[in-house]
Scaffold this active site. Sequence first.
Site, short mmCIF file in Angstrom:
data_model
loop_
_atom_site.label_atom_id
_atom_site.label_comp_id
_atom_site.label_asym_id
_atom_site.label_seq_id
_atom_site.Cartn_x
_atom_site.Cartn_y
_atom_site.Cartn_z
N GLU A 143 0.82 -1.21 0.00
CA GLU A 143 0.00 0.00 0.00
C GLU A 143 0.85 1.26 0.00
OE1 GLU A 143 -3.27 1.95 3.12
OE2 GLU A 143 -1.87 0.39 3.78
N ASP A 178 -5.55 2.51 -1.57
CA ASP A 178 -6.28 3.25 -0.56
C ASP A 178 -6.70 4.59 -1.16
OD1 ASP A 178 -6.77 5.13 1.66
OD2 ASP A 178 -6.14 3.45 2.94
N GLN A 204 -9.27 0.41 -0.10
CA GLN A 204 -9.70 0.96 1.19
C GLN A 204 -10.27 2.36 0.99
OE1 GLN A 204 -6.10 0.44 3.60
NE2 GLN A 204 -7.06 -1.30 4.63
N GLU A 240 -11.73 1.88 6.23
CA GLU A 240 -10.62 2.22 7.12
C GLU A 240 -10.64 3.73 7.36
OE1 GLU A 240 -5.96 0.96 7.50
OE2 GLU A 240 -6.50 2.29 5.85
#
Length: 258
Positions: A143, A178, A204, A240
Site C-alpha cells: 500500500e 487506498d 480501502q 478504514e
Amino acid sequence: MPKFAANLSMLFTEEAFLDRFATAAAAGFRGVEYLFPYDVEAAAIRKRLDDHGLTQVLFNLPAGDWGAGERGIACQPGRVEEFRAGVDQAIEYARVLGNTQVNCLAGIKPQGVSDDEARQTLMENLRFAAEKLEAAGILLIVEPINTRDIPGFFLNHTEQALAIFDEVGSNNLKLQYDIYHMQIMEGDLAPTIERHLERIAHVQVADNPGRHEPGTGEIHYPFLFAHLDRLGYTGWVGAEYKPEAGTQEGLGWLDAVR
C-alpha cells in the site's frame, strides 16, 4: 455493490477488540480487517469470525514498534531478519484465520539510508515475502501511503509501487489501493483504478479531509462505488476511516449503498 469489510482497528473502537466482530456483522459488514492480530490468540479471533459469519479479509505483516511510531520495516536495511520472522508469524495467523492476503507496510526510511538502498531492501524483502506467502496460498499486497499523515513514508504513489513490483517480478504481489491516501498524493482516482484494475487486489476508503467516513468530504464515493461495479472489481473494499461522531452514527453511507 462492492463487498465491504470493517476495519476493526478504526471502527467500533467503543468496544473491546473481540466484541467488535459481532457489532460489525450486525451493522451489515460481511468481512473484517484490522492492522494486526498478533496480540490476540488466533483461535479466539477465529471463533468470533465463525460465530458471526464473517470473512477475515486482511491484516498487515508485523511492522515494528507501532506504539513508538514505526510504520513498517520493509525498507530498512538493518532489519531484514526481523522482517522475515514477521512473514512466518503472519503465515501462522493467516492459516488459522483463513486469511488469503496480507499487506506489507514499506515503512519510514531511516536517516542515513539512501533512497536506492531503501528501494533495494524493499524489493528484496518483497521478493522473499511474495515467494514464502505464495507457498502458503496467501497473496502479498502493498500500500502506498500519503506523506502528510506519515512523513517520510517510503512508498507514496501508485506508479512508484507498480514499478517496484515489476522489478520484484512476482505474480504473487499486488496493489492495495487506498482511495484516501491516493486522493492526497495524486488524485485522478477513477482513471487510475481503471488503468490498473488487474493489479489491484484490495481497496480501502475514507474521505478527505479528515479521514472520516465516505460522504463527509470531497471524494464522490457513490460514483466510485458504481465505478468499481462497472469495472467488475470483485475484491473487498475496506472501511478504514476515523468515524466523525461515532461508528454507528456514521454508517449512513453503508446503508445508502446496500
